[in-house]
Scaffold this motif. Sequence first.
Motif, PDB file in Angstrom:
ATOM      1  N   SER A  28       0.849  -1.203   0.017  1.00  0.00           N
ATOM      2  CA  SER A  28      -0.170  -0.201  -0.017  1.00  0.00           C
ATOM      3  C   SER A  28       0.750   1.254   0.015  1.00  0.00           C
ATOM      4  O   SER A  28       0.473   2.321  -0.827  1.00  0.00           O
ATOM      5  CB  SER A  28      -0.930   0.142   0.966  1.00  0.00           C
ATOM      6  N   LEU A  29       1.992   1.205   0.533  1.00  0.00           N
ATOM      7  CA  LEU A  29       2.991   2.329   0.696  1.00  0.00           C
ATOM      8  C   LEU A  29       3.460   2.574  -0.478  1.00  0.00           C
ATOM      9  O   LEU A  29       3.678   3.770  -1.191  1.00  0.00           O
ATOM     10  CB  LEU A  29       3.825   2.263   1.628  1.00  0.00           C
ATOM     11  N   ILE A  30       3.787   1.478  -1.404  1.00  0.00           N
ATOM     12  CA  ILE A  30       4.109   1.621  -2.967  1.00  0.00           C
ATOM     13  C   ILE A  30       3.074   2.634  -3.495  1.00  0.00           C
ATOM     14  O   ILE A  30       3.626   3.324  -4.532  1.00  0.00           O
ATOM     15  CB  ILE A  30       4.858   0.376  -3.475  1.00  0.00           C
ATOM     16  N   ILE A  31       1.980   2.171  -3.645  1.00  0.00           N
ATOM     17  CA  ILE A  31       0.842   2.767  -4.485  1.00  0.00           C
ATOM     18  C   ILE A  31       0.637   4.257  -3.806  1.00  0.00           C
ATOM     19  O   ILE A  31       0.643   4.886  -4.744  1.00  0.00           O
ATOM     20  CB  ILE A  31      -0.280   2.073  -4.176  1.00  0.00           C
ATOM     21  N   TRP A  32       0.640   4.365  -2.633  1.00  0.00           N
ATOM     22  CA  TRP A  32       0.552   5.591  -2.104  1.00  0.00           C
ATOM     23  C   TRP A  32       1.886   6.572  -2.502  1.00  0.00           C
ATOM     24  O   TRP A  32       1.434   7.739  -2.951  1.00  0.00           O
ATOM     25  CB  TRP A  32       0.560   5.504  -0.543  1.00  0.00           C
ATOM     26  N   ALA A  33       2.922   6.207  -2.153  1.00  0.00           N
ATOM     27  CA  ALA A  33       4.251   6.979  -2.492  1.00  0.00           C
ATOM     28  C   ALA A  33       3.984   7.351  -4.024  1.00  0.00           C
ATOM     29  O   ALA A  33       4.247   8.336  -4.535  1.00  0.00           O
ATOM     30  CB  ALA A  33       5.447   6.485  -2.297  1.00  0.00           C
ATOM     31  N   SER A  34       3.798   6.507  -4.984  1.00  0.00           N
ATOM     32  CA  SER A  34       3.757   6.484  -6.453  1.00  0.00           C
ATOM     33  C   SER A  34       2.979   7.515  -6.545  1.00  0.00           C
ATOM     34  O   SER A  34       2.956   8.385  -7.554  1.00  0.00           O
ATOM     35  CB  SER A  34       3.314   5.225  -7.187  1.00  0.00           C
ATOM     36  N   ILE A  35       1.597   7.661  -6.115  1.00  0.00           N
ATOM     37  CA  ILE A  35       0.624   8.539  -6.527  1.00  0.00           C
ATOM     38  C   ILE A  35       0.770   9.936  -5.976  1.00  0.00           C
ATOM     39  O   ILE A  35       0.932  10.755  -6.795  1.00  0.00           O
ATOM     40  CB  ILE A  35      -0.892   7.991  -6.006  1.00  0.00           C
ATOM     41  N   PHE A  36       1.480  10.244  -4.911  1.00  0.00           N
ATOM     42  CA  PHE A  36       1.631  11.519  -4.372  1.00  0.00           C
ATOM     43  C   PHE A  36       2.568  12.144  -4.765  1.00  0.00           C
ATOM     44  O   PHE A  36       3.021  13.349  -5.108  1.00  0.00           O
ATOM     45  CB  PHE A  36       1.647  11.527  -2.830  1.00  0.00           C
ATOM     46  N   LEU A  37       3.896  11.342  -5.275  1.00  0.00           N
ATOM     47  CA  LEU A  37       5.084  11.676  -5.827  1.00  0.00           C
ATOM     48  C   LEU A  37       4.644  12.116  -7.105  1.00  0.00           C
ATOM     49  O   LEU A  37       5.146  13.184  -7.697  1.00  0.00           O
ATOM     50  CB  LEU A  37       6.321  10.762  -5.794  1.00  0.00           C
ATOM     51  N   THR A  38       3.945  11.448  -7.955  1.00  0.00           N
ATOM     52  CA  THR A  38       3.556  11.810  -9.300  1.00  0.00           C
ATOM     53  C   THR A  38       2.769  12.924  -9.266  1.00  0.00           C
ATOM     54  O   THR A  38       2.843  13.995 -10.150  1.00  0.00           O
ATOM     55  CB  THR A  38       2.826  10.593  -9.913  1.00  0.00           C
ATOM     56  N   LEU A  39       1.990  13.035  -8.200  1.00  0.00           N
ATOM     57  CA  LEU A  39       0.949  14.348  -8.153  1.00  0.00           C
ATOM     58  C   LEU A  39       2.198  15.555  -8.018  1.00  0.00           C
ATOM     59  O   LEU A  39       1.843  16.654  -8.358  1.00  0.00           O
ATOM     60  CB  LEU A  39       0.126  14.404  -7.185  1.00  0.00           C
ATOM     61  N   GLY A  40       2.988  15.523  -7.061  1.00  0.00           N
ATOM     62  CA  GLY A  40       3.934  16.737  -6.826  1.00  0.00           C
ATOM     63  C   GLY A  40       4.661  16.848  -8.177  1.00  0.00           C
ATOM     64  O   GLY A  40       5.074  18.190  -8.480  1.00  0.00           O
ATOM     65  N   TYR A  41       5.088  15.936  -8.882  1.00  0.00           N
ATOM     66  CA  TYR A  41       5.710  15.980  -9.926  1.00  0.00           C
ATOM     67  C   TYR A  41       5.221  16.854 -11.151  1.00  0.00           C
ATOM     68  O   TYR A  41       5.579  17.868 -11.802  1.00  0.00           O
ATOM     69  CB  TYR A  41       6.150  14.456 -10.767  1.00  0.00           C
ATOM     70  N   ILE A  42       3.524  16.429 -11.128  1.00  0.00           N
ATOM     71  CA  ILE A  42       2.810  17.230 -12.110  1.00  0.00           C
ATOM     72  C   ILE A  42       2.685  18.600 -11.730  1.00  0.00           C
ATOM     73  O   ILE A  42       2.682  19.701 -12.386  1.00  0.00           O
ATOM     74  CB  ILE A  42       1.551  16.403 -12.281  1.00  0.00           C
ATOM     75  N   LEU A  43       2.624  19.032 -10.375  1.00  0.00           N
ATOM     76  CA  LEU A  43       2.605  20.176  -9.676  1.00  0.00           C
ATOM     77  C   LEU A  43       3.749  20.945 -10.061  1.00  0.00           C
ATOM     78  O   LEU A  43       3.614  22.040 -10.733  1.00  0.00           O
ATOM     79  CB  LEU A  43       2.359  20.099  -8.429  1.00  0.00           C
ATOM     80  N   GLY A  44       4.927  20.126 -10.286  1.00  0.00           N
ATOM     81  CA  GLY A  44       5.958  21.070 -10.557  1.00  0.00           C
ATOM     82  C   GLY A  44       6.129  21.399 -11.997  1.00  0.00           C
ATOM     83  O   GLY A  44       6.616  22.190 -12.369  1.00  0.00           O
ATOM     84  N   HIS A  45       5.655  20.308 -12.832  1.00  0.00           N
ATOM     85  CA  HIS A  45       5.731  20.316 -14.384  1.00  0.00           C
ATOM     86  C   HIS A  45       4.738  21.712 -14.643  1.00  0.00           C
ATOM     87  O   HIS A  45       5.166  22.436 -15.473  1.00  0.00           O
ATOM     88  CB  HIS A  45       5.207  19.181 -14.999  1.00  0.00           C
TER      89      HIS A  45
END
Length: 185
Positions: free
Chosen positions: A132-149
């Motif tokens: 569940s942590l792998i899924i969680w971290a993947s989602i939130f890091l991706t959202l942060g990356y998109i925010l950065g983009h």
Amino acid sequence: MVENLESFLSSYGYFAVFVGTFIEGELFLLVAGFFIKHGFLQPIPTFVFSILGALTHELIYFFLGRWKGRHILLGNKYTKKRYRKAKRLVEKYGIYSLFIIRFLYGMRVVPMMLMGATGFNIYKFLFFNVLSLIIWASIFLTLGYILGHTAYMILGDLKHYYFIFGLSVVIGGLIFYMLYKLLRG
């Protein structure tokens, strides 16, 4: 200022990711994803340290639950209220409730203690919690990356503003968190 930020993140960035996800989680992952996009952090180490920080936090509460869980959970108004909600989820979904709990804001401590107090198998807990942590971290890091983009598209390559933008996200998140806690009682 940007040089200092880059130096700080290259020296302590992954430790900060560990501590940030140990303490809070989602908000810190968004900021870490933002910094990944702008080259201040590398994706794989950030991902690993974010999982390790959250896992360490949750294992502490799991073993605390094994030790004195029911006494602590039923000992005060705040945890007693969350205890009932978490217990219903755990009774209904069992170990799979970790996936549900992962995305319920403010429900990190009580379910982990409850699982420890009710005697969940540690290996089963570890497997499903890490998954569940792998899924969680993947989602939130991706959202942060998109925010950065998105920030890059709006602001261009203005590195001097990235720290201010990241700091604004952290401060805004903390204000939201404090208001949430205040209104929820």
